[in-house]
Design a protein around this motif. Structure first.
Motif, PDB file in Angstrom:
ATOM      1  N   UNK A 102      -4.874 -12.451  -5.634  1.00 43.71           N
ATOM      2  CA  UNK A 102      -5.367 -11.373  -4.871  1.00 43.71           C
ATOM      3  C   UNK A 102      -4.155 -10.688  -4.153  1.00 43.71           C
ATOM      4  N   UNK A 103      -3.369  -9.770  -5.058  1.00 45.94           N
ATOM      5  CA  UNK A 103      -2.203  -9.184  -4.283  1.00 45.94           C
ATOM      6  C   UNK A 103      -2.503  -8.438  -3.173  1.00 45.94           C
ATOM      7  N   UNK A 104      -1.582  -8.285  -2.299  1.00 44.28           N
ATOM      8  CA  UNK A 104      -1.541  -7.613  -1.161  1.00 44.28           C
ATOM      9  C   UNK A 104      -0.442  -6.641  -0.893  1.00 44.28           C
ATOM     10  N   UNK A 105      -0.586  -5.325  -0.231  1.00 41.85           N
ATOM     11  CA  UNK A 105       0.460  -4.434  -0.153  1.00 41.85           C
ATOM     12  C   UNK A 105       0.657  -4.337   1.365  1.00 41.85           C
ATOM     13  N   UNK A 106       2.022  -4.502   1.794  1.00 43.19           N
ATOM     14  CA  UNK A 106       2.002  -4.316   3.217  1.00 43.19           C
ATOM     15  C   UNK A 106       3.068  -3.317   3.319  1.00 43.19           C
ATOM     16  N   UNK A 107       2.733  -2.290   4.437  1.00 40.29           N
ATOM     17  CA  UNK A 107       3.597  -1.183   4.785  1.00 40.29           C
ATOM     18  C   UNK A 107       4.294  -1.671   6.267  1.00 40.29           C
ATOM     19  N   UNK A 108       5.687  -1.722   5.582  1.00 42.56           N
ATOM     20  CA  UNK A 108       6.651  -2.490   6.562  1.00 42.56           C
ATOM     21  C   UNK A 108       6.698  -1.708   8.091  1.00 42.56           C
ATOM     22  N   UNK A 109       6.555  -0.451   8.102  1.00 45.13           N
ATOM     23  CA  UNK A 109       6.735   0.026   9.432  1.00 45.13           C
ATOM     24  C   UNK A 109       5.217   0.596  10.023  1.00 45.13           C
ATOM     25  N   UNK A 110       4.200  -0.280   9.731  1.00 49.82           N
ATOM     26  CA  UNK A 110       2.950  -0.199  10.256  1.00 49.82           C
ATOM     27  C   UNK A 110       2.156   0.595   9.433  1.00 49.82           C
ATOM     28  N   UNK A 111       0.808   0.761   9.989  1.00 48.90           N
ATOM     29  CA  UNK A 111       0.008   1.577   9.210  1.00 48.90           C
ATOM     30  C   UNK A 111      -0.920   0.940   8.611  1.00 48.90           C
ATOM     31  N   UNK A 112      -2.025   1.397   8.172  1.00 57.92           N
ATOM     32  CA  UNK A 112      -3.213   0.865   7.198  1.00 57.92           C
ATOM     33  C   UNK A 112      -2.952   1.285   5.724  1.00 57.92           C
TER      34      UNK A 112
END
Length: 333
Positions: A102-112
């Motif tokens: 289940x790959x996840x994406x993360x926005x480093x500077x915040x945000x959904x």
């Protein structure tokens, strides 16, 4: 003699009926860490009576003004990388626990991630090309480790709504690489609007539905709160004729935990162990006996079982709380 004959027929019928019912996915969302894992970290998962884990490799966008996805870098923890995924999966497979990648994406500077929406065609292309490289890497890894399920994305509402043709083509490419079951993890407010469920094997929902404004809602009250949402879920299930999979579900052990169950940033709040247990009991009561429901993955479970959770913890993990004993009981049914 006749009575004995009829009894044997009844037993054979029940055995056949049980075998025809697919086993529910009683899963845990197993959090990636800095470390490799061993039997020490897997034993608590086995004790929980889980038969699946979701393993979650991560990718990152460092700057929303330049939405290029990075993954498998030396900035990531071991468990978030391809090598980490393979090592974790190998250990779980040794003891018969099945895998959803289940790959996840993360926005480093915040945000959904659901709000990720490039403003130019050039940036859309950058996002699409880098996401394709990311997901095909993990499609190959999922095929290598013989994972039972691959989730092709997690809570990417604007991305999937605005570029549906891209996703249909991506699914076709994934299927040339990976032979297992496919799903997508739609947020609770997103799943009804997806157009490509027919291309997948499960309708995946991160099931953080708002159910109650009460401080400690009872199981009965929570089940009343599920009524409207369950009706809508059934409507989508019937429209696409695909089983429903809760790609994430869970509740914090905090007051008012069913008002906005998706909230995780708010650290404050009184510990409420009963509210967490009630939430898990209610969702199990409402869904696990339905034949159109495939099961779900509890959010979330950490590898160092002895170091997390506990009676002073108000976060999502059930570890070392009454919720852990409850989930063990529910998953054992």
């Amino acid at each position: 003699m006749k009575t004995r004959y009829l009894f044997l027929i009844a037993v054979l019928f029940l055995q056949t009926a049980c075998k025809s019912q697919p086993q529910k996915i009683n899963g845990l969302s197993f959090v990636a860490s800095r470390d490799s894992i061993s039997q020490e970290h897997i034993t608590p998962v086995l004790n929980s009576k889980s038969n699946y884990v979701a393993l979650m490799p991560y990718s990152f966008i460092r700057n929303l003004e330049y939405p290029k996805i990075e993954f498998n870098t030396n900035r990531e923890w071991f468990g978030e990388t391809e090598n980490g995924l393979l090592q974790y999966a190998k250990e779980f497979k040794k003891v018969g626990i099945k895998i959803m990648v289940k790959p996840h994406l993360w926005l480093r500077r915040g945000g959904f991630t659901g709000d990720l929406k490039p403003t130019t065609e050039e940036h859309w292309q950058l996002l699409e090309n880098s996401y394709k490289a990311y997901i095909l890497t993990y499609a190959r890894a999922a095929e290598t480790l013989d994972a039972e399920v691959l989730c092709i994305g997690t809570e990417l509402k604007e991305f999937v709504m605005n570029r549906p043709e891209y996703w249909v083509q991506l699914i076709k490419e994934i299927r040339t690489i990976y032979k297992g079951k496919l799903t997508y993890a739609a947020n609770w407010d997103e799943y009804k609007r997806l157009s490509f469920w027919s291309e997948l094997d499960f309708i995946g929902i991160d099931a953080y539905f708002p159910l109650s404004d009460v401080k400690t809602p009872t199981v009965a009250h929570l089940e009343e709160g599920w009524a409207k949402h369950k009706k809508e879920i059934i409507g989508i299930q019937q429209k696409f004729n695909k089983p429903i999979l809760f790609t994430e579900f869970g509740y914090r052990s905090v007051d008012y935990n069913a008002k906005k169950p998706w909230e995780f940033h708010r650290l404050q709040g009184s510990v409420n162990l009963q509210a967490q247990a009630n939430g898990l009991q209610a969702i199990h009561n409402q869904f696990w006996d339905e034949d159109w429901f495939a099961g779900g993955f509890l959010w979330k479970w950490f590898h160092r079982h002895d170091k997390v959770g506990g009676e002073n913890n108000n976060r999502f993990t059930p570890q070392n709380k009454p919720a852990e004993e409850l989930i063990k009981k529910l998953y054992a049914q």
